[in-house]
Design an enzyme around this catalytic site. Structure first.
Site, PDB file in Angstrom:
ATOM      1  N   GLY A 158       4.452  -7.224 -15.309  1.00 63.04           N
ATOM      2  CA  GLY A 158       3.767  -7.880 -16.431  1.00 63.04           C
ATOM      3  C   GLY A 158       4.743  -8.603 -17.348  1.00 63.04           C
ATOM      4  O   GLY A 158       5.966  -8.538 -17.162  1.00 63.04           O
ATOM      5  N   TYR A 216      -2.735  -1.226   0.913  1.00 64.18           N
ATOM      6  CA  TYR A 216      -3.257  -1.600  -0.408  1.00 64.18           C
ATOM      7  C   TYR A 216      -4.733  -1.228  -0.535  1.00 64.18           C
ATOM      8  O   TYR A 216      -5.151  -0.522  -1.461  1.00 64.18           O
ATOM      9  CB  TYR A 216      -3.061  -3.107  -0.638  1.00 64.18           C
ATOM     10  CG  TYR A 216      -3.805  -3.633  -1.840  1.00 64.18           C
ATOM     11  CD1 TYR A 216      -3.511  -3.153  -3.114  1.00 64.18           C
ATOM     12  CD2 TYR A 216      -4.816  -4.593  -1.709  1.00 64.18           C
ATOM     13  CE1 TYR A 216      -4.205  -3.622  -4.223  1.00 64.18           C
ATOM     14  CE2 TYR A 216      -5.496  -5.064  -2.812  1.00 64.18           C
ATOM     15  CZ  TYR A 216      -5.200  -4.572  -4.064  1.00 64.18           C
ATOM     16  OH  TYR A 216      -5.890  -5.018  -5.157  1.00 64.18           O
ATOM     17  N   LYS A 239      -6.631   1.787  -2.919  1.00 61.00           N
ATOM     18  CA  LYS A 239      -7.709   1.532  -3.894  1.00 61.00           C
ATOM     19  C   LYS A 239      -8.939   2.362  -3.547  1.00 61.00           C
ATOM     20  O   LYS A 239      -9.628   2.879  -4.436  1.00 61.00           O
ATOM     21  CB  LYS A 239      -8.042   0.041  -3.913  1.00 61.00           C
ATOM     22  CG  LYS A 239      -6.961  -0.818  -4.556  1.00 61.00           C
ATOM     23  CD  LYS A 239      -6.995  -0.687  -6.074  1.00 61.00           C
ATOM     24  CE  LYS A 239      -5.983  -1.577  -6.750  1.00 61.00           C
ATOM     25  NZ  LYS A 239      -6.113  -1.623  -8.201  1.00 61.00           N
ATOM     26  N   GLY A 268      -2.779  -8.916   8.018  1.00 63.88           N
ATOM     27  CA  GLY A 268      -3.682  -8.238   7.080  1.00 63.88           C
ATOM     28  C   GLY A 268      -4.726  -9.149   6.460  1.00 63.88           C
ATOM     29  O   GLY A 268      -5.522  -8.691   5.636  1.00 63.88           O
TER      30      GLY A 268
END
Ligand code: UDP
Length: 332
Positions: A39, A143, A147, A285
């Site tokens: 960030g 990933y 999640k 992917g």
């Protein structure tokens, strides 16, 4: 709910910072917790900021114990499909372990509401399009698996410890708010729209489109692009909805798919110049087509994305990147 105190974990990131801006404009009292691994501190103005890592659970729990947040928004995650394949450890640590730490700290300090950034990657290779929330969940990347694992944690923590939760499954977040100084700045940049714009502005000599032999009309992948501020609005609507219901799982997309070449054409249109991408091999992917059925989100949240038009998104990204060729850390 103006003045309601909320905590935004990952609020310095791309989607998180746009949510913070929107929440401030709505009158919420916003605090941000971010480890600044990806960030940008300069994407945040007028908020109380805490630099910290969820994987320091003691510190995070202490923070929660000293504050009373109505809702916690969790945007902090590692989110690159390709990287998750080569470095799954990073994803289990930054996503699963960190979310576990957050939930543990919440439960021990009696914080009982969380809105979580999930992803359409939980579905894997869809066998039916557009994708509805009840589609089978067969993530094909670490990933997507991390999640989905977090969604399972939310289900179990929600049921056992009375935590209300929303898992919002984003399709492709895009666009920015250049008037408010917010853009998209990843290092390295891997996303399609910023990469095409970088090429259009001469910041990247080469534009590679990964694969043109997919079973789609022009052979390139199709994605559903949703404006980050439309996502932000849906988060506020989900927070409100959690007053009535205790769990929410929703797709956030527009229901319209655009091929990679249509995106390139959109940027060509905006800059008045034909762009010449080259085709490279498929990226591991990548499913050929990901398009949301957002009907359930429209009904449940009384929400509709109205900023997600490609021309608008491209114009904003072009503007922010022309003004900030070096991103947030470059010269103003
Ligand atoms: N893509 C591409 N060139 C790039 C970046 C992305 O061809 O420089 C393709 C990528 O292979 C996928 C689509 O653009 O088909 C969207 O990728 P992105 O990384 O933006 O989002 P994702 O769908 O992976 O979340």
């Amino acid at each position: 709910m103006p003045n309601t105190e909320i905590l935004v974990i990952g609020g310095a990131g791309y989607v998180g910072s746009h949510f913070v801006l929107h929440a401030l404009k709505q009158g919420f009292s916003v605090q941000v917790w971010d480890n600044l691994s990806t960030g940008h501190r300069s994407a945040l103005k007028d908020v109380r900021f805490f630099e910290g890592d969820l994987n320091d659970r003691g510190e995070f729990q202490e923070h929660l114990a000293g504050n009373r947040y109505h809702t916690i928004f969790h945007f902090a995650a590692s989110c690159l499909v390709g990287e998750s394949v080569s470095n799954p450890a990073k994803y289990y640590e930054n996503n699963v372990l960190a979310a576990f730490n957050m939930l543990e700290a919440m439960r021990r300090t009696n914080h009982d509401r969380v809105v979580f950034s999930s992803t359409c990657s939980v579905y894997g290779l869809p066998d039916k399009l557009p994708i509805r929330e009840d589609h089978a969940k067969n993530p094909i990347s670490p990933y997507g698996k991390t999640k989905l694992a977090i969604e399972w944690m939310l289900e179990d923590y929600g049921a056992a410890y009375d935590i209300r939760w929303a898992a919002l499954r984003y399709f492709n977040a895009a666009g920015c708010e250049p008037d408010d100084g917010l853009g998209e700045d990843h290092d390295p940049e891997t996303h399609l729209i910023p990469n095409v714009v970088r090429h259009a502005l001469g910041l990247d000599p080469k534009l590679v489109i990964f694969g043109n032999d997919y079973p789609t009309p022009d052979g390139t992948c199709i994605r559903d692009y949703i404006h980050v501020t439309d996502l932000a609005e849906a988060h506020v609507a989900a927070m409100r909805k959690l007053e009535e219901v205790s769990q929410i799982r929703l797709n956030l997309g527009t229901g319209r798919g655009l091929s990679n070449l249509q995106v390139v054409e959109g940027v060509s249109r905006a800059c008045g110049r034909k762009l010449g991408p080259v085709f490279g091999p498929r990226r591991p992917g990548d499913p050929p087509e990901l398009v949301a059925d957002p009907g359930e989100a429209f009904r449940t949240l009384q929400w509709h994305p109205h900023r997600s038009d490609l021309d608008r998104i491209v114009a904003e990204v072009l503007r922010w990147m022309s003004d900030h060729p070096g991103g947030y850390s470059g010269p103003p």
